[in-house]
Each structure stands twice: as C-alpha cells, then as structure tokens.
Motif scaffolding. Structure first.
Motif, PDB file in Angstrom:
ATOM      1  N   ARG A  52     -69.140  -2.571  38.806  1.00 50.99           N
ATOM      2  CA  ARG A  52     -69.669  -1.335  38.803  1.00 50.99           C
ATOM      3  C   ARG A  52     -70.666  -1.124  36.028  1.00 50.99           C
ATOM      4  NH1 ARG A  52     -66.314  -1.796  41.508  1.00 50.99           N
ATOM      5  NH2 ARG A  52     -65.748  -0.419  43.219  1.00 50.99           N
ATOM      6  N   ASP A  53     -70.342  -1.767  35.673  1.00 58.05           N
ATOM      7  CA  ASP A  53     -71.278  -2.409  35.203  1.00 58.05           C
ATOM      8  C   ASP A  53     -70.182  -1.331  33.914  1.00 58.05           C
ATOM      9  OD1 ASP A  53     -73.087  -3.543  32.671  1.00 58.05           O
ATOM     10  OD2 ASP A  53     -74.118  -1.704  33.218  1.00 58.05           O
ATOM     11  N   TRP A  54     -69.062  -1.640  33.915  1.00 57.17           N
ATOM     12  CA  TRP A  54     -68.270  -0.979  33.304  1.00 57.17           C
ATOM     13  C   TRP A  54     -67.372  -1.486  31.934  1.00 57.17           C
ATOM     14  CZ3 TRP A  54     -64.961   2.470  37.686  1.00 57.17           C
ATOM     15  CH2 TRP A  54     -65.660   3.562  37.971  1.00 57.17           C
ATOM     16  N   GLU A  55     -67.623  -2.976  31.546  1.00 56.18           N
ATOM     17  CA  GLU A  55     -66.979  -3.577  30.674  1.00 56.18           C
ATOM     18  C   GLU A  55     -67.212  -2.728  29.503  1.00 56.18           C
ATOM     19  OE1 GLU A  55     -69.235  -7.116  32.205  1.00 56.18           O
ATOM     20  OE2 GLU A  55     -66.696  -7.787  32.358  1.00 56.18           O
ATOM     21  N   ARG A  56     -69.095  -2.224  29.718  1.00 52.27           N
ATOM     22  CA  ARG A  56     -69.515  -1.697  28.177  1.00 52.27           C
ATOM     23  C   ARG A  56     -68.665  -0.557  27.799  1.00 52.27           C
ATOM     24  NH1 ARG A  56     -75.087   0.864  29.947  1.00 52.27           N
ATOM     25  NH2 ARG A  56     -74.770   1.250  31.834  1.00 52.27           N
ATOM     26  N   PHE A  57     -68.132   0.105  28.758  1.00 50.50           N
ATOM     27  CA  PHE A  57     -67.288   1.219  28.507  1.00 50.50           C
ATOM     28  C   PHE A  57     -65.882   0.915  27.782  1.00 50.50           C
ATOM     29  CE2 PHE A  57     -70.561   1.915  31.459  1.00 50.50           C
ATOM     30  CZ  PHE A  57     -71.561   3.671  30.639  1.00 50.50           C
ATOM     31  N   HIS A  58     -65.343  -0.211  28.264  1.00 49.26           N
ATOM     32  CA  HIS A  58     -63.886  -0.375  28.590  1.00 49.26           C
ATOM     33  C   HIS A  58     -63.652  -1.477  26.729  1.00 49.26           C
ATOM     34  CE1 HIS A  58     -62.967  -0.648  33.152  1.00 49.26           C
ATOM     35  NE2 HIS A  58     -63.014   0.181  31.962  1.00 49.26           N
ATOM     36  N   THR A  59     -64.212  -0.354  26.198  1.00 45.36           N
ATOM     37  CA  THR A  59     -63.773  -1.590  24.672  1.00 45.36           C
ATOM     38  C   THR A  59     -62.002  -1.523  24.466  1.00 45.36           C
ATOM     39  OG1 THR A  59     -64.044   1.150  23.835  1.00 45.36           O
ATOM     40  CG2 THR A  59     -65.797  -0.849  24.021  1.00 45.36           C
ATOM     41  N   PRO A  60     -61.266  -1.584  23.707  1.00 48.24           N
ATOM     42  CA  PRO A  60     -59.817  -1.302  23.516  1.00 48.24           C
ATOM     43  C   PRO A  60     -59.061   0.075  23.243  1.00 48.24           C
ATOM     44  CG  PRO A  60     -60.451  -3.446  22.351  1.00 48.24           C
ATOM     45  CD  PRO A  60     -62.064  -2.461  22.842  1.00 48.24           C
ATOM     46  N   LYS A  61     -60.224   0.929  21.715  1.00 53.45           N
ATOM     47  CA  LYS A  61     -60.118   2.166  21.296  1.00 53.45           C
ATOM     48  C   LYS A  61     -60.574   3.134  23.402  1.00 53.45           C
ATOM     49  CE  LYS A  61     -63.937   5.040  20.778  1.00 53.45           C
ATOM     50  NZ  LYS A  61     -64.187   6.089  21.821  1.00 53.45           N
ATOM     51  N   ASN A  62     -61.586   2.582  23.592  1.00 53.55           N
ATOM     52  CA  ASN A  62     -61.577   4.254  24.933  1.00 53.55           C
ATOM     53  C   ASN A  62     -60.367   3.312  25.941  1.00 53.55           C
ATOM     54  OD1 ASN A  62     -64.285   4.173  23.928  1.00 53.55           O
ATOM     55  ND2 ASN A  62     -65.377   3.517  25.673  1.00 53.55           N
ATOM     56  N   LEU A  63     -60.025   2.493  26.857  1.00 51.13           N
ATOM     57  CA  LEU A  63     -58.849   2.188  27.391  1.00 51.13           C
ATOM     58  C   LEU A  63     -57.513   2.892  26.571  1.00 51.13           C
ATOM     59  CD1 LEU A  63     -60.161  -1.070  27.984  1.00 51.13           C
ATOM     60  CD2 LEU A  63     -59.643   0.272  29.408  1.00 51.13           C
ATOM     61  N   ALA A  64     -57.643   2.154  25.426  1.00 56.34           N
ATOM     62  CA  ALA A  64     -56.690   2.707  24.815  1.00 56.34           C
ATOM     63  C   ALA A  64     -56.118   4.608  25.131  1.00 56.34           C
ATOM     64  CB  ALA A  64     -55.845   3.215  23.134  1.00 56.34           C
ATOM     65  N   MET A  65     -57.402   5.246  24.296  1.00 56.61           N
ATOM     66  CA  MET A  65     -56.622   6.387  24.333  1.00 56.61           C
ATOM     67  C   MET A  65     -57.270   7.586  26.259  1.00 56.61           C
ATOM     68  SD  MET A  65     -60.687   7.865  21.889  1.00 56.61           S
ATOM     69  CE  MET A  65     -60.358   9.496  22.151  1.00 56.61           C
ATOM     70  N   ALA A  66     -57.525   6.255  27.217  1.00 55.93           N
ATOM     71  CA  ALA A  66     -57.726   5.996  28.901  1.00 55.93           C
ATOM     72  C   ALA A  66     -55.864   6.471  28.697  1.00 55.93           C
ATOM     73  CB  ALA A  66     -58.484   5.596  29.606  1.00 55.93           C
ATOM     74  N   LEU A  67     -55.595   5.453  28.294  1.00 52.04           N
ATOM     75  CA  LEU A  67     -53.964   5.232  28.553  1.00 52.04           C
ATOM     76  C   LEU A  67     -52.909   6.138  28.521  1.00 52.04           C
ATOM     77  CD1 LEU A  67     -51.463   3.248  29.191  1.00 52.04           C
ATOM     78  CD2 LEU A  67     -51.888   2.047  26.773  1.00 52.04           C
ATOM     79  N   ALA A  68     -53.453   7.037  27.268  1.00 51.81           N
ATOM     80  CA  ALA A  68     -52.757   8.051  26.070  1.00 51.81           C
ATOM     81  C   ALA A  68     -53.124   9.303  26.903  1.00 51.81           C
ATOM     82  CB  ALA A  68     -53.420   8.394  25.045  1.00 51.81           C
ATOM     83  N   GLY A  69     -53.843   9.219  27.882  1.00 54.35           N
ATOM     84  CA  GLY A  69     -54.825  10.405  28.983  1.00 54.35           C
ATOM     85  C   GLY A  69     -53.386  10.624  29.520  1.00 54.35           C
ATOM     86  N   GLU A  70     -53.732   9.490  30.903  1.00 54.72           N
ATOM     87  CA  GLU A  70     -52.820   9.089  31.766  1.00 54.72           C
ATOM     88  C   GLU A  70     -50.981   9.075  31.290  1.00 54.72           C
ATOM     89  OE1 GLU A  70     -54.118   8.546  34.935  1.00 54.72           O
ATOM     90  OE2 GLU A  70     -56.227   8.741  34.039  1.00 54.72           O
TER      91      GLU A  70
END
Length: 115
Positions: free
Chosen positions: A18-36
């Motif tokens: 899906r060409d989403w790797e550019r969005f999957h930075t450690p910061k973004n993933l950590a924030m998404a994890l916290a949201g979940e």
C-alpha cells in the motif's frame, strides 16, 4: 520461524503493498499504539473488577479486536526497530525476577526500588 516473525513479515508486506512504509515511522507507530491501547482501556473503563473478568460475547469481541490492533502496532514497531519482542519480554521478566523476590513481594503490589 515463529508466529510473531510471520506476523511481522505479513504486516511488512501489507504496508509495502500500500506504499504505507513512509508513514510507519517509530513515532507514528508508537502514537498509533498508544491510541489503540486507549481504545482497549476504554472497553474496561467503567466496569467493576468482577464485570471486567466476565465480559459478555459482544464485549469480548470488541476487546479481542482492540487486542489485535495493539498487537499489530506493537509487532510492526518492533520489526521496524529490529527488536525481538519475545527476547525483550524474557529479558524484562529476568529483570523482574531479580527485583521482586517472592519472599519480600508475595501478595504485595508495592513497587521495587530501581536496580
């Protein structure tokens, strides 16, 4: 290859397709994890301890979905950072075993002093 490695591979392929790797930075993933994690916590927020231990079928399905989201983001973040989650959990348990002597902490919720 273990289940977590297979899941990490599948998630990596999912993001690549899906060409989403550019969005999957450690910061973004950590924030998404916290949201979940927040969404998981919300499922238990106003329940009594007894109610939280005896979820009905509908609540169990919601909790299962949130646990899936938490796991997915955690596995993706660990994969991106090159962290072996199982090894990290064993290392943390080893540390906790050193810090929390059963003779001193059995039945107690108090926190041990830092090592």
């Amino acid at each position: 290859m273990g289940e977590l490695e297979r899941l990490a591979d599948r998630m990596r392929e999912f993001a690549q397709a899906r060409d989403w790797e550019r969005f999957h930075t450690p910061k973004n993933l950590a924030m998404a994890l916290a949201g979940e994690v927040g969404e998981l916590v919300a499922e238990f927020q106003w329940l009594t301890p007894a109610e939280s231990s005896t979820l009905d079928e509908e609540a169990t399905a919601r909790v299962r979905a949130e646990l899936g989201d938490v796991t997915a983001y955690l596995v993706r973040l660990a994969d991106l950072l090159g962290v072996d989650l199982v090894r990290a959990a064993h290392d943390k348990l080893d540390e906790s075993e050193r810090r929390y002597d059963p003779g001193l902490y059995r039945g107690s919720a108090r926190k041990a002093p830092p090592l």
